[in-house]
Design a protein around this motif. Structure first.
Motif, PDB file in Angstrom:
ATOM      1  N   VAL A 137      55.099-104.943  48.715  1.00 12.05           N
ATOM      2  CA  VAL A 137      56.181-105.937  48.726  1.00 12.05           C
ATOM      3  C   VAL A 137      55.948-106.948  49.838  1.00 12.05           C
ATOM      4  CG1 VAL A 137      58.647-106.258  49.158  1.00 12.05           C
ATOM      5  CG2 VAL A 137      57.885-104.453  47.620  1.00 12.05           C
ATOM      6  N   ARG A 141      55.427-111.035  49.214  1.00 13.03           N
ATOM      7  CA  ARG A 141      56.323-112.024  49.817  1.00 13.03           C
ATOM      8  C   ARG A 141      55.559-113.015  50.697  1.00 13.03           C
ATOM      9  NH1 ARG A 141      60.946-107.690  51.701  1.00 13.03           N
ATOM     10  NH2 ARG A 141      62.080-107.556  49.717  1.00 13.03           N
ATOM     11  N   ASN A 176      64.629-102.806  52.444  1.00 14.08           N
ATOM     12  CA  ASN A 176      64.733-104.087  51.737  1.00 14.08           C
ATOM     13  C   ASN A 176      63.590-104.228  50.739  1.00 14.08           C
ATOM     14  OD1 ASN A 176      65.598-106.656  51.034  1.00 14.08           O
ATOM     15  ND2 ASN A 176      64.453-107.636  52.695  1.00 14.08           N
ATOM     16  N   GLU A 177      63.608-103.386  49.727  1.00 15.22           N
ATOM     17  CA  GLU A 177      62.558-103.436  48.709  1.00 15.22           C
ATOM     18  C   GLU A 177      62.884-104.488  47.651  1.00 15.22           C
ATOM     19  OE1 GLU A 177      59.647-101.953  48.159  1.00 15.22           O
ATOM     20  OE2 GLU A 177      59.575-100.738  49.965  1.00 15.22           O
ATOM     21  N   GLU A 178      63.836-104.170  46.800  1.00 12.07           N
ATOM     22  CA  GLU A 178      64.183-105.078  45.711  1.00 12.07           C
ATOM     23  C   GLU A 178      65.640-105.499  45.802  1.00 12.07           C
ATOM     24  OE1 GLU A 178      61.874-106.283  43.952  1.00 12.07           O
ATOM     25  OE2 GLU A 178      60.272-104.893  44.492  1.00 12.07           O
TER      26      GLU A 178
END
Length: 201
Positions: A137, A141, A176-178
């Motif tokens: 992730v 980002r 705070n993944e998805e």
């Protein structure tokens, strides 16, 4: 004033959490912004950086040549330590100046990407909040945000503390993944309600 050390790996969403805490009424001291100020044209750190690493580390406008310094520092702990030896005392001075300038607030957030790595921040804050995300992730980002190639992002991640090391230092972790912005904001509001109550200061 409750002093919170906020940290997380590159691309974790730490800056978004910092902005949400500001929106709730916290003051913010951003150590990355201070470092950029110190290494801007005419910045206080630039004479010492040029002396330590040579004039080629200054861009034509007199600021730090970040790409050149990043290339020099990656994989070279001695270079990183020397650079930190220049920057960290100046960052510390400016952090305390900004902290005093915020006056009387319920919470003051210190956004410190290298909080765990530095070893000194734990004693300067009341709580440590870690924003956590998987490496994949983070890579996705940062590539979308900065346009860096994947290998560069993974090299940066490899130089930072591990997720396990950050979580071990934390008083609270936001995974705070998805999470969407609304769900992330609810996590931050929940922490605010828990930590800003007078009994927890």
């Amino acid at each position: 004033m409750l002093r919170i050390g906020l940290t997380g790996g590159i691309g974790s969403g730490k800056s978004t959490v910092a902005a949400q805490m500001q929106a709730l009424g916290a003051g913010l001291v951003d150590t990355d912004a201070i470092a950029r100020q110190l290494t801007a044209p005419g910045g206080r750190a630039m004479p010492a950086i040029v002396q330590a690493f040579g004039p080629e580390m200054a861009a034509p406008d007199g600021s730090l040549d970040r790409a050149r310094m990043r290339e020099l520092a990656f994989g070279n702990p001695d270079v990183r330590h020397r650079l930190q030896g220049v920057l960290h005392p100046l960052i510390g001075e400016e952090c305390e100046r900004q902290a005093r300038a915020h006056g009387d607030l319920p919470m003051l957030v210190f956004d410190v990407p290298l909080l765990v790595e530095s070893g000194r921040w734990r004693g300067l804050v009341n709580r440590v909040l870690v924003v956590d995300a998987s490496e994949d992730v983070q890579v996705r980002r940062v590539m979308a945000r900065s346009g860096w190639p994947e290998e560069t992002v993974r090299a940066v991640i490899a130089q930072q503390a591990s997720r396990a090391q950050r979580r071990a230092a934390a008083d609270a972790v936001i995974h705070n993944e998805e999470l969407g912005m609304d769900a992330l904001a609810l996590c931050v509001q929940s922490l605010w309600q828990r930590w800003v109550r007078p009994g927890l200061r």
